[in-house]
Scaffold this motif. Sequence first.
Motif, PDB file in Angstrom:
ATOM      1  N   SER A  47       0.667  -1.294   0.144  1.00 34.11           N
ATOM      2  CA  SER A  47       0.122   0.033   0.008  1.00 34.11           C
ATOM      3  C   SER A  47       0.740   1.179  -0.095  1.00 34.11           C
ATOM      4  O   SER A  47       1.920   1.334   0.346  1.00 34.11           O
ATOM      5  N   VAL A  48       0.301   2.415  -0.397  1.00 31.72           N
ATOM      6  CA  VAL A  48       0.761   3.622  -0.313  1.00 31.72           C
ATOM      7  C   VAL A  48      -0.289   4.691   0.133  1.00 31.72           C
ATOM      8  O   VAL A  48      -1.119   4.586  -0.158  1.00 31.72           O
ATOM      9  N   ARG A  49       0.446   5.534   0.927  1.00 27.15           N
ATOM     10  CA  ARG A  49      -0.805   6.387   1.856  1.00 27.15           C
ATOM     11  C   ARG A  49      -0.164   7.675   1.749  1.00 27.15           C
ATOM     12  O   ARG A  49       1.032   8.078   1.749  1.00 27.15           O
ATOM     13  N   VAL A  50      -0.863   8.957   1.899  1.00 24.78           N
ATOM     14  CA  VAL A  50      -0.534  10.195   2.299  1.00 24.78           C
ATOM     15  C   VAL A  50      -1.427  10.680   3.344  1.00 24.78           C
ATOM     16  O   VAL A  50      -2.659  10.509   3.374  1.00 24.78           O
ATOM     17  N   GLY A  59      -5.241  10.305   1.066  1.00 24.07           N
ATOM     18  CA  GLY A  59      -5.283   9.320   0.017  1.00 24.07           C
ATOM     19  C   GLY A  59      -4.598   8.113   0.208  1.00 24.07           C
ATOM     20  O   GLY A  59      -3.482   8.120   1.014  1.00 24.07           O
ATOM     21  N   GLY A  60      -4.858   7.234  -0.758  1.00 22.06           N
ATOM     22  CA  GLY A  60      -4.187   6.091  -0.333  1.00 22.06           C
ATOM     23  C   GLY A  60      -4.244   4.959  -1.742  1.00 22.06           C
ATOM     24  O   GLY A  60      -5.156   5.192  -2.439  1.00 22.06           O
ATOM     25  N   LEU A  61      -3.487   4.052  -1.877  1.00 22.95           N
ATOM     26  CA  LEU A  61      -3.561   3.169  -2.835  1.00 22.95           C
ATOM     27  C   LEU A  61      -3.150   1.877  -2.381  1.00 22.95           C
ATOM     28  O   LEU A  61      -2.320   1.611  -1.627  1.00 22.95           O
ATOM     29  N   TRP A  76      -7.810   6.241  -3.900  1.00 23.76           N
ATOM     30  CA  TRP A  76      -8.741   7.072  -3.507  1.00 23.76           C
ATOM     31  C   TRP A  76      -7.773   8.353  -3.002  1.00 23.76           C
ATOM     32  O   TRP A  76      -6.977   8.188  -2.221  1.00 23.76           O
ATOM     33  N   VAL A  77      -8.400   9.613  -3.552  1.00 25.48           N
ATOM     34  CA  VAL A  77      -7.854  10.876  -2.759  1.00 25.48           C
ATOM     35  C   VAL A  77      -9.025  11.551  -2.139  1.00 25.48           C
ATOM     36  O   VAL A  77     -10.181  11.717  -2.907  1.00 25.48           O
ATOM     37  N   ALA A  88      -1.814  11.138  -8.847  1.00 26.55           N
ATOM     38  CA  ALA A  88      -0.716  10.829  -9.733  1.00 26.55           C
ATOM     39  C   ALA A  88       0.555  10.399  -8.993  1.00 26.55           C
ATOM     40  O   ALA A  88       1.324   9.586  -9.371  1.00 26.55           O
ATOM     41  N   LYS A  89       0.804  11.116  -7.658  1.00 25.51           N
ATOM     42  CA  LYS A  89       1.832  10.887  -6.931  1.00 25.51           C
ATOM     43  C   LYS A  89       1.763   9.458  -6.343  1.00 25.51           C
ATOM     44  O   LYS A  89       2.629   8.839  -6.255  1.00 25.51           O
ATOM     45  N   LEU A  90       0.504   9.092  -5.690  1.00 24.71           N
ATOM     46  CA  LEU A  90       0.422   7.727  -5.334  1.00 24.71           C
ATOM     47  C   LEU A  90       0.726   6.712  -6.306  1.00 24.71           C
ATOM     48  O   LEU A  90       1.193   5.748  -6.129  1.00 24.71           O
ATOM     49  N   LEU A  91       0.019   7.096  -7.542  1.00 25.27           N
ATOM     50  CA  LEU A  91       0.143   5.931  -8.617  1.00 25.27           C
ATOM     51  C   LEU A  91       1.704   5.812  -9.091  1.00 25.27           C
ATOM     52  O   LEU A  91       2.109   4.577  -9.223  1.00 25.27           O
ATOM     53  N   ARG A  92       2.387   7.090  -9.130  1.00 25.13           N
ATOM     54  CA  ARG A  92       3.983   6.904  -9.306  1.00 25.13           C
ATOM     55  C   ARG A  92       4.602   6.080  -8.281  1.00 25.13           C
ATOM     56  O   ARG A  92       5.450   5.207  -8.610  1.00 25.13           O
TER      57      ARG A  92
END
Length: 147
Positions: A47-50, A59-61, A76-77, A88-92
Amino acid sequence: MSDAETPVPEPALTVGEHDPKLDKRLEDELDAFNAAATDGAEHAEFSVRVTDEDGELVGGLSAWTWGGLCGIHLLWVREDRRAEGWGAKLLRAAEEEAVRRGCDRSTVSSYTFQAPGFYQRQGYTEVGRVPGMPGGHADVYLFKKLG
């Protein structure tokens, strides 16, 4: 009646509410089957989170990797932060992690009312769609070569 003639009871078929234990068992069984069919290719999730300065989720992925393929599961953001480029930052970041894990391609699906255009702007190409989603929408499948 001999043992050879003893009737075998029929398995019980039931329908019910969501069953997390059943989901877990199905995932475990399918993971084992898939690993055997793909020469032991490992399936792993990440996972990736902000988070903002208050620790609240911006947001997170969530994604998975399997045999060189990265699958974006959820992205989701938060609505008040959507125009800031976090998607875009999460996806990258997820794509970079996927490459670090040995992936050279990525896939995602998005309903037509969600974000297929977003993924196309990030370099994904539509490879198929399934019509008939509620409201007259479709599920769009997208693919990207990484690296």
